[in-house]
Scaffold this motif. Structure first.
Motif, PDB file in Angstrom:
ATOM      1  N   ALA A 102      -1.498  24.904  10.357  1.00 45.99           N
ATOM      2  CA  ALA A 102      -2.321  23.998  11.163  1.00 45.99           C
ATOM      3  C   ALA A 102      -3.103  23.038  10.279  1.00 45.99           C
ATOM      4  CB  ALA A 102      -3.265  24.798  12.052  1.00 45.99           C
ATOM      5  N   GLU A 103      -3.692  23.549   9.221  1.00 44.35           N
ATOM      6  CA  GLU A 103      -4.495  22.702   8.324  1.00 44.35           C
ATOM      7  C   GLU A 103      -3.609  21.694   7.584  1.00 44.35           C
ATOM      8  OE1 GLU A 103      -6.581  26.673   8.824  1.00 44.35           O
ATOM      9  OE2 GLU A 103      -4.522  25.975   8.515  1.00 44.35           O
ATOM     10  N   THR A 104      -2.410  22.147   7.178  1.00 46.44           N
ATOM     11  CA  THR A 104      -1.514  21.247   6.454  1.00 46.44           C
ATOM     12  C   THR A 104      -0.951  20.162   7.373  1.00 46.44           C
ATOM     13  OG1 THR A 104      -0.902  23.087   5.001  1.00 46.44           O
ATOM     14  CG2 THR A 104       0.507  21.138   4.940  1.00 46.44           C
ATOM     15  N   VAL A 105      -0.616  20.527   8.598  1.00 46.09           N
ATOM     16  CA  VAL A 105      -0.118  19.535   9.552  1.00 46.09           C
ATOM     17  C   VAL A 105      -1.198  18.494   9.845  1.00 46.09           C
ATOM     18  CG1 VAL A 105       0.585  19.179  11.948  1.00 46.09           C
ATOM     19  CG2 VAL A 105       1.636  21.000  10.597  1.00 46.09           C
ATOM     20  N   GLN A 106      -2.440  18.952   9.994  1.00 48.70           N
ATOM     21  CA  GLN A 106      -3.525  17.994  10.228  1.00 48.70           C
ATOM     22  C   GLN A 106      -3.669  17.044   9.043  1.00 48.70           C
ATOM     23  OE1 GLN A 106      -7.975  18.926  10.057  1.00 48.70           O
ATOM     24  NE2 GLN A 106      -7.643  18.838  12.282  1.00 48.70           N
ATOM     25  N   ALA A 107      -3.635  17.589   7.829  1.00 49.99           N
ATOM     26  CA  ALA A 107      -3.725  16.747   6.629  1.00 49.99           C
ATOM     27  C   ALA A 107      -2.547  15.784   6.569  1.00 49.99           C
ATOM     28  CB  ALA A 107      -3.771  17.621   5.379  1.00 49.99           C
ATOM     29  N   ARG A 108      -1.349  16.274   6.892  1.00 52.46           N
ATOM     30  CA  ARG A 108      -0.158  15.418   6.901  1.00 52.46           C
ATOM     31  C   ARG A 108      -0.300  14.269   7.900  1.00 52.46           C
ATOM     32  NH1 ARG A 108       4.804  16.620   9.462  1.00 52.46           N
ATOM     33  NH2 ARG A 108       3.488  17.004  11.267  1.00 52.46           N
ATOM     34  N   ASN A 109      -0.823  14.584   9.081  1.00 53.04           N
ATOM     35  CA  ASN A 109      -0.944  13.553  10.115  1.00 53.04           C
ATOM     36  C   ASN A 109      -1.939  12.461   9.720  1.00 53.04           C
ATOM     37  OD1 ASN A 109       0.914  14.989  11.575  1.00 53.04           O
ATOM     38  ND2 ASN A 109      -0.560  15.835  13.031  1.00 53.04           N
ATOM     39  N   VAL A 110      -3.043  12.866   9.091  1.00 59.00           N
ATOM     40  CA  VAL A 110      -4.006  11.865   8.614  1.00 59.00           C
ATOM     41  C   VAL A 110      -3.381  11.040   7.496  1.00 59.00           C
ATOM     42  CG1 VAL A 110      -6.244  11.538   7.481  1.00 59.00           C
ATOM     43  CG2 VAL A 110      -6.014  13.218   9.327  1.00 59.00           C
ATOM     44  N   TRP A 111      -2.705  11.710   6.586  1.00 54.28           N
ATOM     45  CA  TRP A 111      -2.025  11.007   5.482  1.00 54.28           C
ATOM     46  C   TRP A 111      -1.000  10.024   6.030  1.00 54.28           C
ATOM     47  CZ3 TRP A 111       3.138  10.821   4.094  1.00 54.28           C
ATOM     48  CH2 TRP A 111       3.434  10.285   2.831  1.00 54.28           C
ATOM     49  N   ARG A 112      -0.244  10.458   7.055  1.00 56.63           N
ATOM     50  CA  ARG A 112       0.753   9.560   7.628  1.00 56.63           C
ATOM     51  C   ARG A 112       0.084   8.359   8.300  1.00 56.63           C
ATOM     52  NH1 ARG A 112       5.967  10.378  11.658  1.00 56.63           N
ATOM     53  NH2 ARG A 112       6.328   8.137  11.833  1.00 56.63           N
ATOM     54  N   GLY A 113      -1.057   8.580   8.957  1.00 52.24           N
ATOM     55  CA  GLY A 113      -1.776   7.459   9.545  1.00 52.24           C
ATOM     56  C   GLY A 113      -2.164   6.426   8.506  1.00 52.24           C
ATOM     57  N   LEU A 114      -2.624   6.902   7.354  1.00 51.97           N
ATOM     58  CA  LEU A 114      -2.967   5.993   6.263  1.00 51.97           C
ATOM     59  C   LEU A 114      -1.734   5.248   5.759  1.00 51.97           C
ATOM     60  CD1 LEU A 114      -5.389   8.356   4.319  1.00 51.97           C
ATOM     61  CD2 LEU A 114      -6.030   6.237   5.478  1.00 51.97           C
ATOM     62  N   ARG A 115      -0.625   5.945   5.653  1.00 57.32           N
ATOM     63  CA  ARG A 115       0.606   5.312   5.188  1.00 57.32           C
ATOM     64  C   ARG A 115       1.073   4.244   6.178  1.00 57.32           C
ATOM     65  NH1 ARG A 115       2.910   5.767  -0.018  1.00 57.32           N
ATOM     66  NH2 ARG A 115       1.195   6.910  -0.920  1.00 57.32           N
ATOM     67  N   ASP A 116       1.049   4.580   7.453  1.00 60.24           N
ATOM     68  CA  ASP A 116       1.472   3.602   8.461  1.00 60.24           C
ATOM     69  C   ASP A 116       0.590   2.359   8.405  1.00 60.24           C
ATOM     70  OD1 ASP A 116       3.499   5.257   9.330  1.00 60.24           O
ATOM     71  OD2 ASP A 116       2.365   6.085  11.018  1.00 60.24           O
ATOM     72  N   ALA A 117      -0.733   2.572   8.268  1.00 59.44           N
ATOM     73  CA  ALA A 117      -1.656   1.434   8.207  1.00 59.44           C
ATOM     74  C   ALA A 117      -1.432   0.601   6.957  1.00 59.44           C
ATOM     75  CB  ALA A 117      -3.105   1.927   8.261  1.00 59.44           C
ATOM     76  N   ALA A 118      -1.021   1.265   5.862  1.00 56.49           N
ATOM     77  CA  ALA A 118      -0.827   0.543   4.598  1.00 56.49           C
ATOM     78  C   ALA A 118       0.306  -0.469   4.689  1.00 56.49           C
ATOM     79  CB  ALA A 118      -0.541   1.533   3.472  1.00 56.49           C
ATOM     80  N   LEU A 119       1.227  -0.267   5.620  1.00 56.78           N
ATOM     81  CA  LEU A 119       2.357  -1.181   5.731  1.00 56.78           C
ATOM     82  C   LEU A 119       1.943  -2.557   6.252  1.00 56.78           C
ATOM     83  CD1 LEU A 119       5.120   1.235   7.083  1.00 56.78           C
ATOM     84  CD2 LEU A 119       4.827   0.354   4.759  1.00 56.78           C
ATOM     85  N   THR A 120       0.732  -2.652   6.799  1.00 53.50           N
ATOM     86  CA  THR A 120       0.255  -3.953   7.273  1.00 53.50           C
ATOM     87  C   THR A 120      -0.965  -4.442   6.504  1.00 53.50           C
ATOM     88  OG1 THR A 120      -1.106  -2.873   8.974  1.00 53.50           O
ATOM     89  CG2 THR A 120       1.113  -3.518   9.587  1.00 53.50           C
ATOM     90  N   ASP A 121      -1.379  -3.684   5.486  1.00 51.38           N
ATOM     91  CA  ASP A 121      -2.595  -4.047   4.739  1.00 51.38           C
ATOM     92  C   ASP A 121      -2.509  -5.411   4.062  1.00 51.38           C
ATOM     93  OD1 ASP A 121      -4.005  -1.861   5.437  1.00 51.38           O
ATOM     94  OD2 ASP A 121      -3.779  -0.791   3.552  1.00 51.38           O
ATOM     95  N   PHE A 122      -1.278  -5.841   3.729  1.00 49.03           N
ATOM     96  CA  PHE A 122      -1.123  -7.085   2.972  1.00 49.03           C
ATOM     97  C   PHE A 122      -0.473  -8.185   3.814  1.00 49.03           C
ATOM     98  CE2 PHE A 122      -1.436  -3.689  -0.069  1.00 49.03           C
ATOM     99  CZ  PHE A 122      -2.217  -4.208  -1.074  1.00 49.03           C
ATOM    100  N   SER A 123      -0.556  -8.010   5.133  1.00 45.52           N
ATOM    101  CA  SER A 123       0.123  -8.965   6.022  1.00 45.52           C
ATOM    102  C   SER A 123      -0.508 -10.366   5.982  1.00 45.52           C
ATOM    103  CB  SER A 123       0.093  -8.449   7.459  1.00 45.52           C
ATOM    104  OG  SER A 123      -1.250  -8.280   7.893  1.00 45.52           O
ATOM    105  N   ASP A 124      -1.744 -10.477   5.468  1.00 44.17           N
ATOM    106  CA  ASP A 124      -2.387 -11.778   5.433  1.00 44.17           C
ATOM    107  C   ASP A 124      -2.153 -12.520   4.124  1.00 44.17           C
ATOM    108  OD1 ASP A 124      -3.818  -9.962   3.959  1.00 44.17           O
ATOM    109  OD2 ASP A 124      -5.803 -10.700   4.558  1.00 44.17           O
ATOM    110  N   LEU A 125      -1.361 -11.919   3.211  1.00 43.50           N
ATOM    111  CA  LEU A 125      -1.091 -12.596   1.939  1.00 43.50           C
ATOM    112  C   LEU A 125      -0.097 -13.738   2.148  1.00 43.50           C
ATOM    113  CD1 LEU A 125      -0.696  -9.616  -0.563  1.00 43.50           C
ATOM    114  CD2 LEU A 125      -2.633 -11.185  -0.367  1.00 43.50           C
ATOM    115  N   PRO A 126      -0.258 -14.849   1.455  1.00 46.40           N
ATOM    116  CA  PRO A 126       0.708 -15.943   1.589  1.00 46.40           C
ATOM    117  C   PRO A 126       2.061 -15.551   1.029  1.00 46.40           C
ATOM    118  CG  PRO A 126      -0.828 -16.387  -0.212  1.00 46.40           C
ATOM    119  CD  PRO A 126      -1.366 -15.171   0.510  1.00 46.40           C
ATOM    120  N   GLY A 127       3.085 -16.119   1.603  1.00 52.22           N
ATOM    121  CA  GLY A 127       4.435 -15.859   1.117  1.00 52.22           C
ATOM    122  C   GLY A 127       4.970 -14.549   1.589  1.00 52.22           C
TER     123      GLY A 127
END
Length: 371
Positions: free
Chosen positions: A346-371
């Motif tokens: 349970a604790e590892t799945v919760q940690a995994r889910n938070v980590w995955r949320g961060l990873r998913d968000a990271a895919l759009t972190d640089f969307s405002d960069l030119p080019g």
């Protein structure tokens, strides 16, 4: 003089945007890499090391000696290989995000929870159900302790321990693996409904085991242990450069499995944290985990509650190593490992889910960069 080449990802990034697309997705996981060390080893010693990025890799590989060129090209292809889901009976376990394997020990002497579920079948069934409910993709049932100094167990006794637990897990609809190095136990477990074999000896301990797995057509985890062929898995841990030595040993076990008729898509690899390795060697292997994607198979990582955590935390006992277990599981996920084997689901799945949320968000972190 024999030469070997290794391609080790050394620059992990949140996503390809941060490198303007000059990064690869490691083995179809949620990890990305933008820099790599291409390492040439001769007679055990590193003789050359080049740095490369995805857009310069072809140039570096083209300059390698002919003897290792084809292997280097294969490793580079493997680093970008997306693995298909594991088929475990009616269940399909996707490998495009980290999955959690829950541990169910039916032993009297395992280092962490030995005895808790051996004589109380109902308690083991309840624990397995709780792990499935918490998000475990697979329940790993083991009947023989593999801790240092543990006595070998007769296969008949091991079968008597694991079959009822497997039947209970299968009855609740769980995907089940059998943690054993004995062919007879594998056969009994698969007959009882297990879907995967997890062999800490990498199919080296029992000469019939590869035949059993090939005949069943089931997935198998090949783990590295220096004493795999004998009784003491921890014996003989003598390494020149542990990450590369384990890489070579796993490649050899993989090749033996393929020669025995086991399909490549059914092979997973495990570096064997804690098995015949010092604290420093275990840490080196964790740091080198991205390297092992170059072998072309999904990776399983098991460090839950292990001795290395106690060694780094004032000798905390096994039942007080949750924080360290989570830290190691998250590092394995960051390195693109497809599955982590843990006690605390349970604790590892919760940690995994938070980590995955961060990873998913990271895919759009640089969307405002030119080019």
């Amino acid at each position: 003089m024999p030469q070997h080449v290794y391609i080790r990802p050394i620059g992990l990034v949140p996503g390809p945007q941060s490198e303007h697309g000059n990064a690869i997705r490691l083995a179809g996981s949620m990890a990305y890499a933008s820099r790599f060390a291409v390492i040439l080893r001769r007679d055990g010693d590193i003789v050359e090391r080049w740095l490369a990025a995805p857009d310069t890799m072809a140039q570096v590989l083209g300059a390698l000696p002919d003897e290792v060129g084809a292997d280097a090209e294969a490793q580079w292809a493997n680093l970008t290989l997306a693995h298909p889901p594991l088929q475990l009976g009616p269940r399909s376990v996707a490998l495009d995000q980290p999955q959690v394997m829950g541990i169910l020990n039916v032993t009297p002497d395992s280092f962490s929870d030995g005895g808790r579920y051996l004589d109380d079948r109902a308690a083991g069934r309840e624990h397995a159900a709780a792990m499935v409910e918490a998000g475990a993709a697979i329940i790993d049932v083991g009947g023989e302790s593999t801790r240092p100094g543990a006595k070998a167990l007769w296969e008949g006794d091991e079968i008597e321990r694991v079959v009822p637990a497997i039947e209970d897990c299968v009855a609740m609809g769980a995907a089940v693996s059998i943690d054993t190095r004995k062919a007879a136990v594998m056969e009994a477990a698969l007959e009882a409904g297990a879907h995967l074999v997890n062999d800490v000896s990498g199919l080296a301990h029992d000469p019939r085991s590869a035949e059993v797995v090939a005949g069943a057509g089931c997935p198998v985890v090949l783990m590295h242990a220096p004493g795999a062929a004998g009784e003491d898995l921890h014996e003989g841990g003598d390494y020149d450069l542990v990450a590369f030595d384990v890489f070579d040993a796993l490649r050899a076990r993989r090749d033996a499995a393929l020669d025995a008729g086991i399909e490549a898509r059914n092979i997973l690899l495990d570096v064997g944290i804690g098995f015949g390795k010092s604290l420093g060697e275990n840490l080196a292997l964790v740091n080198a985990l991205p390297l092992f994607h170059a072998l072309g198979h999904p990776l399983l990582f098991g460090a839950s509650r292990k001795r290395m955590i106690g060694a780094l935390s004032k000798e905390a006992p096994a039942d007080e190593r949750l924080g360290g277990s989570i830290a190691l599981a998250l590092e394995a996920m960051r390195c693109g490992v497809q599955m982590v084997r843990v006690h605390d689901v349970a604790e590892t799945v919760q940690a995994r889910n938070v980590w995955r949320g961060l990873r998913d968000a990271a895919l759009t972190d640089f969307s405002d960069l030119p080019g």
